[in-house]
Scaffold this active site. Structure first.
Site, PDB file in Angstrom:
ATOM      1  N   CYS A 113       0.816  -1.230   0.000  1.00  0.00           N
ATOM      2  CA  CYS A 113       0.000   0.000   0.000  1.00  0.00           C
ATOM      3  C   CYS A 113       0.847   1.278   0.000  1.00  0.00           C
ATOM      4  O   CYS A 113       0.337   2.348  -0.320  1.00  0.00           O
ATOM      5  CB  CYS A 113      -0.959   0.008   1.180  1.00  0.00           C
ATOM      6  SG  CYS A 113      -2.081  -1.387   1.190  1.00  0.00           S
ATOM      7  N   HIS A 245      -3.415   7.488   2.723  1.00  0.00           N
ATOM      8  CA  HIS A 245      -3.764   6.175   2.171  1.00  0.00           C
ATOM      9  C   HIS A 245      -5.220   5.865   2.545  1.00  0.00           C
ATOM     10  O   HIS A 245      -5.630   6.050   3.690  1.00  0.00           O
ATOM     11  CB  HIS A 245      -2.822   5.121   2.765  1.00  0.00           C
ATOM     12  CG  HIS A 245      -3.192   3.721   2.405  1.00  0.00           C
ATOM     13  ND1 HIS A 245      -3.568   3.357   1.140  1.00  0.00           N
ATOM     14  CD2 HIS A 245      -3.244   2.586   3.168  1.00  0.00           C
ATOM     15  CE1 HIS A 245      -3.839   2.066   1.125  1.00  0.00           C
ATOM     16  NE2 HIS A 245      -3.656   1.566   2.345  1.00  0.00           N
ATOM     17  N   ASN A 275      -9.992  -0.111  -0.041  1.00  0.00           N
ATOM     18  CA  ASN A 275      -8.528  -0.008  -0.042  1.00  0.00           C
ATOM     19  C   ASN A 275      -7.976  -0.616  -1.335  1.00  0.00           C
ATOM     20  O   ASN A 275      -8.018  -1.826  -1.528  1.00  0.00           O
ATOM     21  CB  ASN A 275      -7.979  -0.756   1.185  1.00  0.00           C
ATOM     22  CG  ASN A 275      -6.462  -0.656   1.296  1.00  0.00           C
ATOM     23  OD1 ASN A 275      -5.794  -0.196   0.375  1.00  0.00           O
ATOM     24  ND2 ASN A 275      -5.926  -1.093   2.423  1.00  0.00           N
TER      25      ASN A 275
HETATM   26  O1  UT7 Z   1      -3.138  -0.652   4.148  1.00  0.00           O
HETATM   27  C1  UT7 Z   1      -3.215  -1.181   5.425  1.00  0.00           C
HETATM   28  C2  UT7 Z   1      -4.210  -2.285   5.325  1.00  0.00           C
HETATM   29  N1  UT7 Z   1      -5.042  -2.577   6.388  1.00  0.00           N
HETATM   30  C3  UT7 Z   1      -5.718  -1.718   7.202  1.00  0.00           C
HETATM   31  O2  UT7 Z   1      -5.578  -0.546   7.211  1.00  0.00           O
HETATM   32  C4  UT7 Z   1      -6.722  -2.345   8.135  1.00  0.00           C
HETATM   33  C5  UT7 Z   1      -6.545  -1.921   9.569  1.00  0.00           C
HETATM   34  N2  UT7 Z   1      -7.562  -2.444  10.423  1.00  0.00           N
HETATM   35  C6  UT7 Z   1      -8.877  -2.127  10.316  1.00  0.00           C
HETATM   36  O3  UT7 Z   1      -9.248  -1.391   9.439  1.00  0.00           O
HETATM   37  C7  UT7 Z   1      -9.848  -2.634  11.358  1.00  0.00           C
HETATM   38  O4  UT7 Z   1      -9.122  -3.256  12.390  1.00  0.00           O
HETATM   39  C8  UT7 Z   1     -10.877  -3.621  10.771  1.00  0.00           C
HETATM   40  C9  UT7 Z   1     -11.848  -2.880   9.869  1.00  0.00           C
HETATM   41  C10 UT7 Z   1     -10.187  -4.727   9.994  1.00  0.00           C
HETATM   42  C11 UT7 Z   1     -11.681  -4.264  11.901  1.00  0.00           C
HETATM   43  O5  UT7 Z   1     -12.308  -3.285  12.693  1.00  0.00           O
HETATM   44  P1  UT7 Z   1     -12.264  -3.410  14.271  1.00  0.00           P
HETATM   45  O6  UT7 Z   1     -13.083  -2.325  14.812  1.00  0.00           O
HETATM   46  O7  UT7 Z   1     -10.807  -3.450  14.646  1.00  0.00           O
HETATM   47  O8  UT7 Z   1     -13.015  -4.779  14.512  1.00  0.00           O
HETATM   48  P2  UT7 Z   1     -12.466  -6.097  15.192  1.00  0.00           P
HETATM   49  O9  UT7 Z   1     -11.422  -6.748  14.358  1.00  0.00           O
HETATM   50  O10 UT7 Z   1     -12.128  -5.787  16.622  1.00  0.00           O
HETATM   51  O11 UT7 Z   1     -13.762  -7.007  15.166  1.00  0.00           O
HETATM   52  C12 UT7 Z   1     -14.930  -6.656  15.883  1.00  0.00           C
HETATM   53  C13 UT7 Z   1     -15.983  -7.722  15.625  1.00  0.00           C
HETATM   54  C14 UT7 Z   1     -15.498  -9.131  15.838  1.00  0.00           C
HETATM   55  O12 UT7 Z   1     -16.552  -9.870  16.436  1.00  0.00           O
HETATM   56  P3  UT7 Z   1     -16.549 -10.161  18.012  1.00  0.00           P
HETATM   57  O13 UT7 Z   1     -15.293 -10.954  18.259  1.00  0.00           O
HETATM   58  O14 UT7 Z   1     -16.528  -8.800  18.665  1.00  0.00           O
HETATM   59  O15 UT7 Z   1     -17.802 -10.936  18.200  1.00  0.00           O
HETATM   60  C15 UT7 Z   1     -15.281  -9.644  14.417  1.00  0.00           C
HETATM   61  O16 UT7 Z   1     -15.444 -11.046  14.320  1.00  0.00           O
HETATM   62  O17 UT7 Z   1     -16.427  -7.639  14.271  1.00  0.00           O
HETATM   63  C16 UT7 Z   1     -16.387  -8.937  13.676  1.00  0.00           C
HETATM   64  N3  UT7 Z   1     -16.100  -8.787  12.254  1.00  0.00           N
HETATM   65  C17 UT7 Z   1     -17.077  -8.599  11.339  1.00  0.00           C
HETATM   66  N4  UT7 Z   1     -18.415  -8.536  11.452  1.00  0.00           N
HETATM   67  C18 UT7 Z   1     -19.118  -8.316  10.320  1.00  0.00           C
HETATM   68  C19 UT7 Z   1     -14.903  -8.763  11.625  1.00  0.00           C
HETATM   69  N5  UT7 Z   1     -15.065  -8.584  10.304  1.00  0.00           N
HETATM   70  C20 UT7 Z   1     -16.405  -8.462  10.114  1.00  0.00           C
HETATM   71  C21 UT7 Z   1     -17.206  -8.251   8.961  1.00  0.00           C
HETATM   72  N6  UT7 Z   1     -18.537  -8.177   9.117  1.00  0.00           N
HETATM   73  N7  UT7 Z   1     -16.669  -8.087   7.721  1.00  0.00           N
END
Ligand code: UT7
Length: 318
Positions: A113, A245, A275
């Site tokens: 990225c 980004h 992204n």
């Molecule tokens: O270029 C760099 C590339 N990457 C990035 O910039 C990504 C960086 N990270 C992020 O953007 C965020 O961490 C995410 C968008 C990936 C995740 O957001 P979050 O607020 O950190 O959520 P989380 O990983 O803490 O997950 C919260 C909940 C979980 O469920 P439980 O354990 O709380 O029951 C996940 O299983 O959301 C669940 N979850 C989803 N639910 C619906 C994870 N992915 C999804 C989904 N749809 N697609």
């Protein structure tokens, strides 16, 4: 002294649009979750047979036209990509042939990225040292082909696209300064583990520790911006447009908060294309140039982070 400046920009998104609601049909997710956690509303995905170079060519032709030069005026082509058409030749050389240019150097840059910022920095150095006068810099990705469509933690976040700029030699900057960094200690946080070199042909999809990437991105990028400004005796008040980004709206908002920067001066396009990795910054730049927000003479601050980690910034007088 010779510097480089952006002569023209271009961007291209594949025609096929996939909304969050469309994803609900085959991924255990919801439109509400994706919007709330990432700010993404839709992404554009390539169709079968459509490649990274196809997208790169569309963006490149628009950037060349906007620059007011002929393709044959180019004396260097750099393509930042993680999803090249082939192992070799490079996508840059395939693009060179498509543009009917023969002989000038062309190569790919792989910094995921952060690839566009890396490529821009390299192009700037070629021009500053007198090795090139017109450089085509493209960020192009078919990232959808690297996704595990059963991993809802990653597949909803990415899209395909390409953005390009043409840089030209000039007497005043232009590209004021670029700053590049990498630390392979963080490899496990965001990677495609398999590869031709390690013989692991099965693990060829993105894995990510989303939470950790999120925190690292906010901290390292806000520090990078502060360091970049301080090293040039500038403050955020001097910057007309912040072009981060486009990975996650919450990351962008968190960085803006840390920098005390109003969101009105931040270019945000992540809702429309998710992204797109190396294409994300040139796509956002092209959008804001073409809709008239970015004007000649304004100061732009670009930043990105990618797997590795790799990260970097560019301070640009447009
Ligand atoms: O270029 C760099 C590339 N990457 C990035 O910039 C990504 C960086 N990270 C992020 O953007 C965020 O961490 C995410 C968008 C990936 C995740 O957001 P979050 O607020 O950190 O959520 P989380 O990983 O803490 O997950 C919260 C909940 C979980 O469920 P439980 O354990 O709380 O029951 C996940 O299983 O959301 C669940 N979850 C989803 N639910 C619906 C994870 N992915 C999804 C989904 N749809 N697609």
């Amino acid at each position: 002294m010779t510097y480089s400046r952006i002569l023209g920009t271009g961007g291209y998104l594949p025609e096929r649009v996939v909304t969050n609601a469309d994803l609900e049909a085959f991924v255990d997710t919801s439109d509400a979750w994706i919007r709330e956690r990432s700010g993404i509303e839709k992404r554009h995905l390539v169709v079968e047979g459509e490649t990274c170079c196809d997208l790169a060519e569309r963006a490149a032709r628009l950037a060349i036209e906007a620059a007011g030069i002929a393709a044959t005026d180019l004396d260097l082509i750099i393509v930042a990509t993680t999803t090249p058409d082939q192992y070799f030749p490079s996508t840059a050389t395939i693009l060179e042939q498509r543009l009917d240019i023969h002989g000038c150097p062309a190569f790919d840059v792989q910094a995921v990225c952060a690839g566009f910022v890396y490529a821009l920095s390299i192009a700037d150095k070629f021009i500053r040292t007198g090795s090139a006068r017109h450089v085509l810099v493209v960020g192009s990705e078919t990232f959808s082909r690297l996704l595990n469509w059963e991993d809802r933690g990653t597949c909803v976040l990415f899209g395909d696209g390409a953005g390009a700029v043409v840089l030209g030699a000039t007497d005043e900057p232009g590209i004021v300064v670029t700053s590049l960094h990498a630390d392979g200690a963080y490899k496990e946080m965001l990677q495609v583990p398999g590869g031709i070199g390690n013989g692991d042909y099965d693990n060829n999809r993105v894995t990510m520790k989303g939470n950790e990437v999120f925190k690292f991105a906010v901290n390292v990028l806000s520090k990078l911006v502060e360091d970049t400004l301080a090293a040039n005796r500038l403050t955020m008040a001097d910057v007309d447009w912040f072009i981060p980004h486009q990975a996650n709206l919450r990351i962008i908002q968190a960085i803006a908060r840390k920098l005390h920067l109003p969101m009105e001066r931040v270019v945000v396009t992540v809702a429309d294309h998710a992204n797109t990795s190396a294409a994300s910054i040139p796509l956002a730049l092209d959008t804001a140039v073409r809709d008239g927000r970015i004007q000649r003479g304004q100061l732009l601050l670009l930043e990105a982070i990618g797997g590795g980690f790799t990260w970097g910034s560019a301070l640009v007088r447009y």
